[in-house]
Scaffold this motif. Structure first.
Motif, short mmCIF file in Angstrom:
data_model
loop_
_atom_site.label_atom_id
_atom_site.label_comp_id
_atom_site.label_asym_id
_atom_site.label_seq_id
_atom_site.Cartn_x
_atom_site.Cartn_y
_atom_site.Cartn_z
N UNK A 1 0.82 -59.29 -7.72
CA UNK A 1 2.27 -59.44 -7.57
C UNK A 1 3.05 -58.73 -8.68
N UNK A 2 2.40 -58.41 -9.79
CA UNK A 2 3.06 -57.70 -10.88
C UNK A 2 3.11 -56.19 -10.66
N UNK A 3 2.32 -55.72 -9.69
CA UNK A 3 2.27 -54.28 -9.44
C UNK A 3 3.34 -53.86 -8.44
N UNK A 4 4.03 -52.79 -8.76
CA UNK A 4 4.95 -52.16 -7.82
C UNK A 4 4.17 -51.03 -7.17
N UNK A 58 -8.62 -58.06 1.04
CA UNK A 58 -7.66 -57.16 1.71
C UNK A 58 -8.35 -56.09 2.55
N UNK A 59 -9.45 -55.57 2.05
CA UNK A 59 -10.15 -54.51 2.75
C UNK A 59 -10.56 -54.93 4.16
N UNK A 60 -10.86 -56.21 4.35
CA UNK A 60 -11.33 -56.70 5.65
C UNK A 60 -10.25 -57.42 6.44
N UNK A 98 -4.64 -45.16 -10.73
CA UNK A 98 -5.30 -46.20 -11.52
C UNK A 98 -4.66 -46.34 -12.90
N UNK A 99 -4.48 -45.23 -13.60
CA UNK A 99 -3.92 -45.32 -14.95
C UNK A 99 -2.49 -45.85 -14.92
N UNK A 143 -8.94 -44.14 4.28
CA UNK A 143 -7.90 -45.12 4.01
C UNK A 143 -6.88 -44.53 3.04
N UNK A 144 -5.63 -44.97 3.14
CA UNK A 144 -4.62 -44.47 2.19
C UNK A 144 -5.03 -44.78 0.75
N UNK A 145 -4.79 -43.85 -0.17
CA UNK A 145 -5.19 -44.05 -1.56
C UNK A 145 -4.67 -45.35 -2.17
N UNK A 146 -3.47 -45.76 -1.82
CA UNK A 146 -2.92 -46.98 -2.41
C UNK A 146 -3.71 -48.21 -1.94
N UNK A 147 -4.24 -48.16 -0.71
CA UNK A 147 -5.09 -49.26 -0.24
C UNK A 147 -6.39 -49.31 -1.04
N UNK A 148 -6.93 -48.13 -1.31
CA UNK A 148 -8.17 -48.08 -2.10
C UNK A 148 -7.95 -48.70 -3.48
N UNK A 149 -6.82 -48.38 -4.10
CA UNK A 149 -6.52 -48.93 -5.41
C UNK A 149 -6.40 -50.45 -5.34
N UNK A 150 -5.67 -50.95 -4.36
CA UNK A 150 -5.50 -52.40 -4.21
C UNK A 150 -6.86 -53.08 -4.04
#
Length: 176
Positions: free
Chosen positions: A56-59, A131-133, A72-73, A36-43
């Motif tokens: 919603x605060x994350x860009x 989201x993962x599912x 992550x950081x 999976x794309x790394x940004x999906x993993x983070x989400x």
């Protein structure tokens, strides 16, 4: 859990027959596929922390523009700069958990499920889908794809709560 992957055999755990596999709010594993794309993993990880991360605060576009090992950081910095605080914001505390999370998701993506001979009970959370599912190809099916992985019966029941709360009241009584 470990089950016998041979069609026609009984499911066994440590030599004991397993009458039923109980699945808690998880779709059937798909055939091995690309990571999976790394940004999906983070989400997914930030959601799975279940500490009220205001997504919603994350860009996420600006986060994904950073090197993967900084996602992550950078996300935590963004959240803190927008006034979000939680007991779970120290990078050292959650970086190790994030590594385990990513390794677990990667392992599930490589896993090839074999049909089993046994019944399956799927307990799905009533309130939302993580989201993962969300984009799972069998997401609209009540059995979430498990019927294709058993020669036995599949019962799918809805349990009060979310993916994160079905093991709390009132869902816990339904699970029990």
């Amino acid at each position: 859990y470990v089950v016998s992957p041979v069609i026609g055999s009984t499911m066994e755990e440590a030599g004991e027959k397993v009458d039923r596999l109980v699945v808690l709010d998880c779709p059937a594993p798909l055939a091995p596929h690309e990571p999976d794309p790394p940004i999906h993993m983070l989400r997914w990880f930030l959601e799975d922390l279940n500490v009220g991360v205001p997504m919603q605060l994350l860009d996420l576009d600006s986060v994904s523009a950073k090197p993967v090992d900084e996602h992550l950081s950078f996300a935590l910095q963004q959240l803190k700069s927008k006034g979000w605080s939680s007991e779970v914001t120290e990078l050292d505390e959650i970086d190790a958990i994030f590594r385990v999370f990513k390794a677990t998701v990667a392992a599930t993506r490589r896993y090839k499920a074999e049909p089993i001979a046994g019944d399956i009970l799927l307990l799905r959370a009533r309130d939302g889908v993580v989201s993962e599912f969300r984009d799972h190809p069998y997401g609209e099916r009540s059995d979430w794809g498990w019927r294709g992985l058993t020669t036995g019966r599949v019962d799918a029941n809805v349990v009060d709560g979310s993916h994160y709360t079905i093991l709390s009241q009132p869902g816990l009584n339904q699970v029990a």
